[in-house]
Design a protein around this motif. Structure first.
Motif, PDB file in Angstrom:
ATOM      1  N   LEU A  87       0.607  -1.255   0.094  1.00  0.00           N
ATOM      2  CA  LEU A  87       0.008   0.150   0.018  1.00  0.00           C
ATOM      3  C   LEU A  87       0.758   1.346  -0.066  1.00  0.00           C
ATOM      4  CD1 LEU A  87      -2.982   0.735   0.204  1.00  0.00           C
ATOM      5  CD2 LEU A  87      -2.548   0.801   2.602  1.00  0.00           C
ATOM      6  N   CYS A  88       1.867   1.057   0.861  1.00  0.00           N
ATOM      7  CA  CYS A  88       2.656   2.542   0.966  1.00  0.00           C
ATOM      8  C   CYS A  88       3.558   2.716  -0.560  1.00  0.00           C
ATOM      9  CB  CYS A  88       3.772   2.179   2.073  1.00  0.00           C
ATOM     10  SG  CYS A  88       4.354   3.894   2.555  1.00  0.00           S
ATOM     11  N   ALA A  89       3.842   1.556  -1.130  1.00  0.00           N
ATOM     12  CA  ALA A  89       4.307   1.526  -2.472  1.00  0.00           C
ATOM     13  C   ALA A  89       3.565   2.205  -3.591  1.00  0.00           C
ATOM     14  CB  ALA A  89       5.107   0.287  -2.719  1.00  0.00           C
ATOM     15  N   SER A  90       2.376   2.372  -3.329  1.00  0.00           N
ATOM     16  CA  SER A  90       1.505   3.033  -4.214  1.00  0.00           C
ATOM     17  C   SER A  90       1.926   4.025  -5.070  1.00  0.00           C
ATOM     18  CB  SER A  90       0.059   3.054  -3.655  1.00  0.00           C
ATOM     19  OG  SER A  90      -0.660   2.039  -3.241  1.00  0.00           O
ATOM     20  N   GLY A  91       1.223   3.884  -6.306  1.00  0.00           N
ATOM     21  CA  GLY A  91       1.607   5.483  -7.238  1.00  0.00           C
ATOM     22  C   GLY A  91       1.097   6.581  -6.679  1.00  0.00           C
ATOM     23  N   PRO A  92       1.114   7.745  -7.192  1.00  0.00           N
ATOM     24  CA  PRO A  92       0.476   8.944  -6.883  1.00  0.00           C
ATOM     25  C   PRO A  92      -1.007   8.816  -6.813  1.00  0.00           C
ATOM     26  CG  PRO A  92       1.795   9.279  -8.470  1.00  0.00           C
ATOM     27  CD  PRO A  92       1.870   7.959  -8.514  1.00  0.00           C
ATOM     28  N   VAL A  93      -1.645   9.665  -5.732  1.00  0.00           N
ATOM     29  CA  VAL A  93      -3.121   9.595  -5.508  1.00  0.00           C
ATOM     30  C   VAL A  93      -3.317  10.954  -5.198  1.00  0.00           C
ATOM     31  CG1 VAL A  93      -4.868   8.960  -3.971  1.00  0.00           C
ATOM     32  CG2 VAL A  93      -2.999   7.360  -4.330  1.00  0.00           C
ATOM     33  N   SER A  94      -4.549  11.349  -5.974  1.00  0.00           N
ATOM     34  CA  SER A  94      -4.757  12.829  -5.756  1.00  0.00           C
ATOM     35  C   SER A  94      -5.416  13.227  -4.682  1.00  0.00           C
ATOM     36  CB  SER A  94      -5.644  13.165  -6.845  1.00  0.00           C
ATOM     37  OG  SER A  94      -6.348  14.362  -6.827  1.00  0.00           O
ATOM     38  N   GLY A  95      -4.981  14.135  -3.798  1.00  0.00           N
ATOM     39  CA  GLY A  95      -5.550  14.407  -2.535  1.00  0.00           C
ATOM     40  C   GLY A  95      -4.756  13.601  -1.178  1.00  0.00           C
ATOM     41  N   PRO A  96      -5.198  13.996  -0.279  1.00  0.00           N
ATOM     42  CA  PRO A  96      -4.550  13.277   0.893  1.00  0.00           C
ATOM     43  C   PRO A  96      -5.061  11.748   1.254  1.00  0.00           C
ATOM     44  CG  PRO A  96      -6.195  14.891   1.591  1.00  0.00           C
ATOM     45  CD  PRO A  96      -6.116  14.977   0.208  1.00  0.00           C
ATOM     46  N   VAL A  97      -4.242  10.816   2.016  1.00  0.00           N
ATOM     47  CA  VAL A  97      -4.619   9.558   1.993  1.00  0.00           C
ATOM     48  C   VAL A  97      -4.148   9.484   3.694  1.00  0.00           C
ATOM     49  CG1 VAL A  97      -4.148   7.320   1.630  1.00  0.00           C
ATOM     50  CG2 VAL A  97      -3.748   9.091  -0.302  1.00  0.00           C
ATOM     51  N   GLU A  98      -5.437   8.709   4.174  1.00  0.00           N
ATOM     52  CA  GLU A  98      -5.290   8.297   5.569  1.00  0.00           C
ATOM     53  C   GLU A  98      -5.390   6.576   5.414  1.00  0.00           C
ATOM     54  OE1 GLU A  98      -7.994   9.839   8.356  1.00  0.00           O
ATOM     55  OE2 GLU A  98      -9.576   9.018   7.146  1.00  0.00           O
ATOM     56  N   VAL A  99      -4.676   5.889   6.337  1.00  0.00           N
ATOM     57  CA  VAL A  99      -4.966   4.298   6.406  1.00  0.00           C
ATOM     58  C   VAL A  99      -5.392   4.225   7.962  1.00  0.00           C
ATOM     59  CG1 VAL A  99      -3.833   2.336   6.277  1.00  0.00           C
ATOM     60  CG2 VAL A  99      -3.187   3.922   4.777  1.00  0.00           C
ATOM     61  N   ILE A 100      -6.569   3.536   7.981  1.00  0.00           N
ATOM     62  CA  ILE A 100      -6.810   3.238   9.234  1.00  0.00           C
ATOM     63  C   ILE A 100      -6.843   1.766   9.607  1.00  0.00           C
ATOM     64  CG2 ILE A 100      -8.688   3.451  10.895  1.00  0.00           C
ATOM     65  CD1 ILE A 100      -9.768   5.798   9.507  1.00  0.00           C
ATOM     66  N   VAL A 101      -6.049   1.127  10.508  1.00  0.00           N
ATOM     67  CA  VAL A 101      -6.031  -0.394  10.836  1.00  0.00           C
ATOM     68  C   VAL A 101      -7.081  -0.568  11.950  1.00  0.00           C
ATOM     69  CG1 VAL A 101      -4.531  -2.360  11.436  1.00  0.00           C
ATOM     70  CG2 VAL A 101      -3.760  -0.482   9.494  1.00  0.00           C
ATOM     71  N   VAL A 102      -7.925  -1.402  11.854  1.00  0.00           N
ATOM     72  CA  VAL A 102      -8.733  -1.680  12.799  1.00  0.00           C
ATOM     73  C   VAL A 102      -8.487  -3.122  13.513  1.00  0.00           C
ATOM     74  CG1 VAL A 102     -11.034  -1.767  13.596  1.00  0.00           C
ATOM     75  CG2 VAL A 102     -10.489  -0.287  11.843  1.00  0.00           C
ATOM     76  N   ALA A 103      -7.552  -3.228  14.598  1.00  0.00           N
ATOM     77  CA  ALA A 103      -7.384  -4.494  15.020  1.00  0.00           C
ATOM     78  C   ALA A 103      -8.425  -5.066  16.047  1.00  0.00           C
ATOM     79  CB  ALA A 103      -5.996  -4.120  15.754  1.00  0.00           C
ATOM     80  N   ASN A 104      -8.895  -5.939  15.656  1.00  0.00           N
ATOM     81  CA  ASN A 104     -10.215  -6.306  16.305  1.00  0.00           C
ATOM     82  C   ASN A 104     -10.126  -7.671  16.842  1.00  0.00           C
ATOM     83  OD1 ASN A 104     -12.046  -8.269  14.162  1.00  0.00           O
ATOM     84  ND2 ASN A 104     -10.594  -6.733  13.384  1.00  0.00           N
ATOM     85  N   GLY A 105     -10.384  -7.684  18.166  1.00  0.00           N
ATOM     86  CA  GLY A 105     -10.067  -9.098  19.165  1.00  0.00           C
ATOM     87  C   GLY A 105      -8.976  -9.869  18.857  1.00  0.00           C
ATOM     88  N   CYS A 106      -7.712  -8.993  18.757  1.00  0.00           N
ATOM     89  CA  CYS A 106      -6.431  -9.408  18.188  1.00  0.00           C
ATOM     90  C   CYS A 106      -5.801 -10.405  19.753  1.00  0.00           C
ATOM     91  CB  CYS A 106      -5.598  -8.532  17.904  1.00  0.00           C
ATOM     92  SG  CYS A 106      -6.066  -8.139  16.077  1.00  0.00           S
ATOM     93  N   THR A 107      -5.274 -11.613  19.565  1.00  0.00           N
ATOM     94  CA  THR A 107      -4.513 -12.154  20.383  1.00  0.00           C
ATOM     95  C   THR A 107      -2.911 -12.135  20.156  1.00  0.00           C
ATOM     96  OG1 THR A 107      -4.779 -14.491  19.460  1.00  0.00           O
ATOM     97  CG2 THR A 107      -6.422 -13.420  21.114  1.00  0.00           C
ATOM     98  N   ASP A 108      -2.428 -11.407  18.915  1.00  0.00           N
ATOM     99  CA  ASP A 108      -1.030 -11.297  18.671  1.00  0.00           C
ATOM    100  C   ASP A 108      -0.790  -9.932  18.531  1.00  0.00           C
ATOM    101  OD1 ASP A 108      -2.285 -10.258  16.474  1.00  0.00           O
ATOM    102  OD2 ASP A 108      -1.639 -11.775  15.071  1.00  0.00           O
ATOM    103  N   ALA A 109       0.480  -9.721  17.928  1.00  0.00           N
ATOM    104  CA  ALA A 109       0.837  -8.401  17.828  1.00  0.00           C
ATOM    105  C   ALA A 109       0.458  -7.487  16.496  1.00  0.00           C
ATOM    106  CB  ALA A 109       2.580  -8.398  17.713  1.00  0.00           C
ATOM    107  N   THR A 110      -0.729  -7.841  15.915  1.00  0.00           N
ATOM    108  CA  THR A 110      -1.267  -6.955  14.865  1.00  0.00           C
ATOM    109  C   THR A 110      -1.222  -5.557  15.268  1.00  0.00           C
ATOM    110  OG1 THR A 110      -2.732  -8.675  14.163  1.00  0.00           O
ATOM    111  CG2 THR A 110      -3.306  -6.498  13.779  1.00  0.00           C
ATOM    112  N   ALA A 111      -1.689  -4.926  16.293  1.00  0.00           N
ATOM    113  CA  ALA A 111      -1.800  -3.464  16.385  1.00  0.00           C
ATOM    114  C   ALA A 111      -0.088  -2.953  16.580  1.00  0.00           C
ATOM    115  CB  ALA A 111      -2.507  -3.172  17.638  1.00  0.00           C
TER     116      ALA A 111
END
Length: 284
Positions: free
Chosen positions: A31-55
């Motif tokens: 995702l971070c290696a994506s080409g140009p995108v018009s306008g700002p970009v935000e990424v929201i990772v929703v770690a739900n019910g995790c028992t590992d180091a996802t967050a």
């Protein structure tokens, strides 16, 4: 649910992640290696019910996104629910374009920019890219996947599994995500075929490996589609027409081994041994 008011005209990418520490780094790197995108970009990772180091894994990637002028935020939910993750991510999202991305999907560099470009529209619109279904070498999975690619679901319209996107006008068609199995089917069928846009860029989506996991997950997916049809029958009229699909027997003649494996999986789906009370069964 009232979605958060859009505060910028850019893109919000929502990634639900339940115990995805092993898969998430590659997803975020692509995702971070994506080409140009018009306008700002935000990424929201929703770690739900995790028992590992996802967050923690997700937070370590924040500096890379900051380096290209994007933001990455991590939300943590105690409940392991993809639908709750979508709802929480949307409540925090500020973009005019919403991209829904599974944590095991790898986007190609042009995909994000192409999605953003076609969804800058006042009318409700939905979009996705071209899936490249990947396998890791399992014999059954390889032959099943080859034949599955010839089904009408894969050859018609915009399948949208693994990643789909829509503008705010499209997302306004329903409130909270309902508690259903097949979120991608529900989202796709909330748009008429002429409102769904296929962009040319690709993404990699991993097929479940192994006969038993494949049967369990495919059974769940069948149940998910049937559930949408039962609870939201009005949406089924938005499905794609499949009249010009090659007859099944012709496809089997073209690929006998793939056809046999595909039929074996489909028949075994109905075996009681593969039934599970857990409607969220995963193949990995």
């Amino acid at each position: 649910m009232a979605l958060a008011a859009a505060k910028f005209s850019g893109v919000s990418i929502l990634i639900p992640a339940h115990d995805e520490a092993d898969w998430l780094p590659a997803c975020l790197d692509a995702l971070c290696a994506s080409g140009p995108v018009s306008g700002p970009v935000e990424v929201i990772v929703v770690a739900n019910g995790c028992t590992d180091a996802t967050a923690e894994v997700a937070r370590r990637e924040a500096s890379a996104f900051k380096g290209r002028g994007w933001t990455l935020r991590v939300l943590e939910l105690t409940e392991g629910s993809k639908l709750s993750a979508w709802n929480a991510g949307e409540a925090a999202a500020r973009g005019e374009v919403l991209v829904y991305l599974d944590a095991d999907v790898l986007v190609s560099p042009p995909l994000l920019g192409q999605l953003a470009e076609v969804l800058v529209d006042a009318a409700p619109r939905y979009a996705s890219g071209v899936p490249r279904v990947t396998t890791m070498g399992d014999w059954v999975t390889r032959h099943y996947t080859r034949f599955w690619r010839t089904t009408s679901f894969m050859t018609h319209g915009v399948p949208g599994f693994g990643i789909f996107a829509m503008n705010r006008a499209g997302r306004a068609r329903w409130g909270d995500w309902p508690n259903i199995i097949s979120d991608d089917t529900f989202a796709r069928l909330n748009f008429r075929p002429e409102e769904r846009i296929a962009v040319a860029a690709t993404y990699d989506w991993p097929m479940i490996e192994g006969f038993a996991p494949l049967v369990r997950v495919r059974r769940r997916q069948d149940a998910g589609v049937a559930e949408v049809g039962r609870l939201f029958p009005e949406l089924m009229r938005n499905d794609d027409a499949h009249d010009d699909m090659r007859p099944f027997w012709r496809r089997v003649l073209s690929d006998p081994l793939g056809g046999i494996v595909f039929i074996a999986v489909r028949l075994t789906i109905h075996a009681p041994v593969f039934r599970s009370a857990n409607r969220w069964v995963r193949g990995r």
